[in-house]
Design an enzyme around this catalytic site. Structure first.
Site, mmCIF file in Angstrom:
data_model
loop_
_atom_site.group_PDB
_atom_site.id
_atom_site.type_symbol
_atom_site.label_atom_id
_atom_site.label_comp_id
_atom_site.label_asym_id
_atom_site.label_seq_id
_atom_site.Cartn_x
_atom_site.Cartn_y
_atom_site.Cartn_z
ATOM 1 N N GLU A 129 0.795 -1.236 0.000
ATOM 2 C CA GLU A 129 0.000 0.000 0.000
ATOM 3 C C GLU A 129 0.829 1.289 0.000
ATOM 4 O OE1 GLU A 129 -2.683 -0.430 3.314
ATOM 5 O OE2 GLU A 129 -3.471 -2.319 2.573
ATOM 6 N N GLU A 135 -6.094 -10.784 -1.149
ATOM 7 C CA GLU A 135 -7.003 -10.531 -0.021
ATOM 8 C C GLU A 135 -8.462 -10.417 -0.483
ATOM 9 O OE1 GLU A 135 -5.532 -7.151 2.243
ATOM 10 O OE2 GLU A 135 -3.456 -7.766 1.957
HETATM 11 O O1 9MR Z 1 -7.301 -8.303 8.506
HETATM 12 C C1 9MR Z 1 -6.457 -7.403 9.192
HETATM 13 C C2 9MR Z 1 -7.184 -6.896 10.426
HETATM 14 O O2 9MR Z 1 -7.345 -7.947 11.355
HETATM 15 C C3 9MR Z 1 -6.393 -5.780 11.057
HETATM 16 O O3 9MR Z 1 -7.157 -5.200 12.091
HETATM 17 C C4 9MR Z 1 -6.071 -4.708 10.008
HETATM 18 C C5 9MR Z 1 -5.249 -3.585 10.580
HETATM 19 O O4 9MR Z 1 -4.844 -2.710 9.586
HETATM 20 O O5 9MR Z 1 -5.354 -5.309 8.943
HETATM 21 C C6 9MR Z 1 -6.124 -6.240 8.284
HETATM 22 O O6 9MR Z 1 -5.465 -6.706 7.137
HETATM 23 C C7 9MR Z 1 -5.192 -5.712 6.158
HETATM 24 C C8 9MR Z 1 -3.973 -6.179 5.406
HETATM 25 O O7 9MR Z 1 -2.912 -6.346 6.290
HETATM 26 C C9 9MR Z 1 -3.594 -5.193 4.314
HETATM 27 N N1 9MR Z 1 -4.680 -4.925 3.441
HETATM 28 C C10 9MR Z 1 -5.920 -4.535 4.090
HETATM 29 C C11 9MR Z 1 -6.323 -5.586 5.109
HETATM 30 C C12 9MR Z 1 -7.672 -5.248 5.714
HETATM 31 O O8 9MR Z 1 -7.616 -4.077 6.452
#
Ligand code: 9MR
Length: 507
Positions: free
Chosen positions: A324, A430
Site C-alpha cells: 500500500e 485478499e
Molecule cells: O485483517 C487485518 C485486520 O485484522 C487488522 O485489524 C487490520 C489492521 O490494519 O489489517 C487487516 O489486514 C489488512 C492487510 O494487512 C492489508 N490490506 C488490508 C487488510 C484489511 O484491512
C-alpha cells in the site's frame, strides 16, 4: 448426467443455506438465579457482595472500584466465537456506563478485554451485547463492570452465552477449492492466531486451501522485538531484533500439513512500531537517518529470512515486500515515515534488501488495494515500471477488497489486464466482496461478482500464482457486518462458494 450432478451440487447447498440462515445460535448458558448464585462470585478486593433475588436477578453491593463485579468462570473453546448478552439495572445515578468484559488468563497471567458497553439509565433494564472469540488462554471469566460508577450497586439478569453451531463440511462432501483450481493456481486464505486453536476449523481449512497468509502475525508490529532492539541499539543503532511467537502456530501448522505460506508484510506504513523510525528505538527521540533506517531494515529482513530458512525451510514461498505505498487520491507515494526518512526510492531499496536475503526462489511482491480505480492504478503502474528494471520484484498482489456494487467487474477486468501487461507474476492476495445484508438477493449478487472475478482471473492463469480470500467464515471477517466471504457464520458454503467452484453457474 454431468449436468444433473451439477444441478444437485448447486441446489443442495442452496437448500442447506436457506436452513442455515433461519437457525438461531445454540444457547450455551442462560442465567437462572432462582436456586442460588450458580457459580457467580464477586470480583473484588474489598467488601463487594452478591445476592440473588426472588425474581431471578443477581445484585451486587458494597463496590468501591469500577472493576468490582459479578463474574463467573466459563469453559470456552479456543478459536470459537461467542455472542454474549446481559440485562443490567442500576438505581443510584441518572445514568452510568457499563461494560461486558472478559478476564482471560494463561498460566496464571491475567489480561482483559472489553467486549461490549452501554449506558444504563436509572431504574431501566438495559441490554448489553458483545461477542468474543476465545484466544489462547486456559481460564475465561466473564463479568459486568462499570466505567464511571465505581460505587454504584446494580443488578443483572438473563445473562446469555450463545454460539453458532459450526458444522464444517467434511472432506469430499463439498469440492475443495485447491483441487478445483489445481494445475492453474493455488487457492488460499488469510488465517489469524485465534482460528489456529480450533482443530475442526483448521482441518476444514486444510481440506480447502493449499496456501495461507497470516492475517496480522507477520506484520512488523508482531515481528519486531522493540524491547530487545532498544537494548541492542545502545551499541548498534542498526540492529533489529525479531521474534516469532505470534506466527509460530501458523508456521508449525503449515509445515506439518504441507501448506505454503505467503509472508505479509515487510514494509508498510501501518502496523509498524513507531520506535522503528527513532534513535534508540525510542519514539521520544529524533528520527533516525536514511542510512540507519535502511541498515535496520536490512538487519530486520536478514533476521527474518535466516530464522525462517533455518526453522521452516521452503514453507514461506513468497512475500509482500511493500504494501500500500501508493496514495489513493494522487497516485503518488503516500506520506509515511518510510518516505520522509528514506526518500522516494524506499520501495526500490526494500525490494533490493528483500532479494539480497530471501532464499533462492522466494517470490517478491508489491501488494495494494483499489487497483481498479484509475488514478491509483496509474500510480501503481508507474511504481512497478520503475521497479521492474532493477530485477528485484517478481509480481503484483491485487488485494481485491471489493463491494458488490463497486468497482464494476469491467473496471476490475481492465485493471488486471493493465497490470498483467507488465509481464509480472500476479496474485490475488485478499479477496472479499461485501454485501449490505444476508438476503437471498444479496447472496446471489455476491455470487455473481465472485464468478465474474474468477472468470477474469482464469484468463491469466499462466501468470497468476494464487487466489486467496481474506478469511473463511463471515463472522470472523474484518468486515463481518457485511458478510464478504464464501462461508457464512455457521461455516455453511454460500452461493459465492459455489460460484467460485463453477463460475459459469453464476454468471
Ligand atoms: O485483517 C487485518 C485486520 O485484522 C487488522 O485489524 C487490520 C489492521 O490494519 O489489517 C487487516 O489486514 C489488512 C492487510 O494487512 C492489508 N490490506 C488490508 C487488510 C484489511 O484491512
Amino acid at each position: 448426467m454431468r449436468k444433473l450432478l451439477l444441478l444437485v451440487l448447486i441446489l443442495f447447498p442452496l437448500l442447506l443455506f436457506t436452513n442455515a440462515i433461519c437457525e438461531e445460535n445454540a444457547v450455551l448458558y442462560q442465567s437462572d438465579f432462582s436456586s442460588g448464585s450458580d457459580g457467580w462470585y464477586a470480583r473484588s478486593t474489598g467488601g463487594a457482595r452478591l445476592k440473588t433475588t426472588q425474581d431471578g436477578t443477581l445484585a451486587i453491593t458494597g463496590r468501591s472500584d469500577n472493576w468490582h463485579s459479578p463474574g463467573r468462570d466459563f469453559a470456552l473453546a479456543q478459536g470459537v466465537r461467542y455472542e454474549l448478552s446481559v440485562q443490567v439495572r442500576q438505581s443510584e445515578k441518572a445514568q452510568a456506563r457499563f461494560m461486558f468484559s472478559v478476564a482471560h488468563s494463561l498460566g496464571g497471567f491475567e489480561s482483559y478485554e472489553n467486549l461490549g458497553s452501554a449506558t444504563v439509565k436509572k431504574d431501566e433494564w438495559t441490554t448489553i451485547t458483545g461477542s468474543y472469540t476465545a484466544g489462547l488462554f486456559d481460564r475465561f471469566v466473564l463479568y459486568v463492570e462499570t466505567s464511571d460508577a465505581p460505587s454504584a450497586g446494580f443488578e443483572i439478569r438473563d445473562f446469555r452465552v450463545t454460539s453458532a453451531e459450526l458444522v464444517f463440511a467434511e472432506e469430499e462432501t463439498i469440492p475443495a477449492l485447491k483441487d478445483v483450481y489445481a494445475g492453474r493456481f493455488d487457492f488460499g486464505t488469510a488465517v489469524t492466531f485465534s482460528e489456529l486453536f480450533n482443530a475442526e476449523r483448521m482441518a476444514f481449512y486444510a481440506s480447502q486451501f493449499n496456501i495461507m497468509t497470516p492475517g496480522n502475525e507477520m506484520k512488523p508490529d508482531y515481528i519486531l522485538d522493540v524491547f530487545k532492539s532498544a537494548q541492542l541499539a545502545k551499541t548498534d543503532e542498526t540492529a533489529a531484533a525479531v521474534r516469532f511467537d505470534s506466527v509460530k502456530p501458523l508456521l508449525d501448522y503449515a509445515k506439518v500439513n504441507g501448506i505454503k505460506v505467503h509472508g505479509h508484510v515487510l514494509v508498510w506504513h501501518q502496523q509498524t512500531p513507531e520506535a522503528f523510525f527513532h534513535e534508540g528505538y525510542s519514539p521520544a527521540k529524533p528520527l533516525v537517518s536514511r542510512e540507519v533506517l535502511l541498515a535496520r531494515l536490512d538487519n530486520y529482513v536478514k533476521n527474518i529470512m535466516t530464522y525462517l530458512d533455518e526453522n521452516y525451510p521452503g514453507v514461506v514461498v513468497s512475500w509482500d515486500v511493500v504494501n500500500e505505498a501508493i496514495d489513493d487520491g494522487s497516485g503518488k507515494l503516500r506520506d509515511s515515515k518510510w518516505l520522509t526518512i528514506v526518500g522516494e526510492d524506499y520501495v526500490a531499496r526494500a525490494f533490493e534488501i528483500a532479494r539480497r536475503h530471501a532464499p533462492e526462489g522466494t517470490l517478491l511482491f508489491y501488494n495494494d488495494y483499489n487497483t481498479a480505480i484509475l488514478i491509483k492504478q496509474m500510480g501503481i503502474l508507474n511504481l512497478l515500471k520503475e521497479l521492474i528494471p532493477e530485477g528485484n520484484i517478481d509480481g503484483y498482489g491485487f488485494q481485491m477488497h471489493h463491494d458488490v456494487s463497486f468497482p464494476s467487474t469491467m473496471q476490475i477486468a481492465e485493471s488486471v489486464r493493465r497490470i498483467a501487461e507488465t509481464g509480472l507474476k500476479l496474485r490475488v492476495s485478499e479477496l472479499d466482496v461485501t454485501i449490505p445484508d444476508m438476503s437471498e438477493e444479496s447472496y446471489a449478487r455476491q455470487a455473481k461478482m465472485y464468478a465474474q472475478i474468477m472468470n477474469t482471473l482464469e484468463l491469466y492463469k499462466d501468470q497468476l500464482l494464487a487466489v486467496q480470500v481474506w478469511g473463511v467464515t463471515d463472522d470472523l471477517s474484518w468486515r463481518a457486518s457485511q458478510y464478504p466471504l464464501l462461508f457464512d457464520g455457521k461455516a455453511q458454503p454460500k452461493p459465492a462458494f459455489w460460484a467460485v467452484v463453477d463460475p459459469s453457474s453464476s454468471l
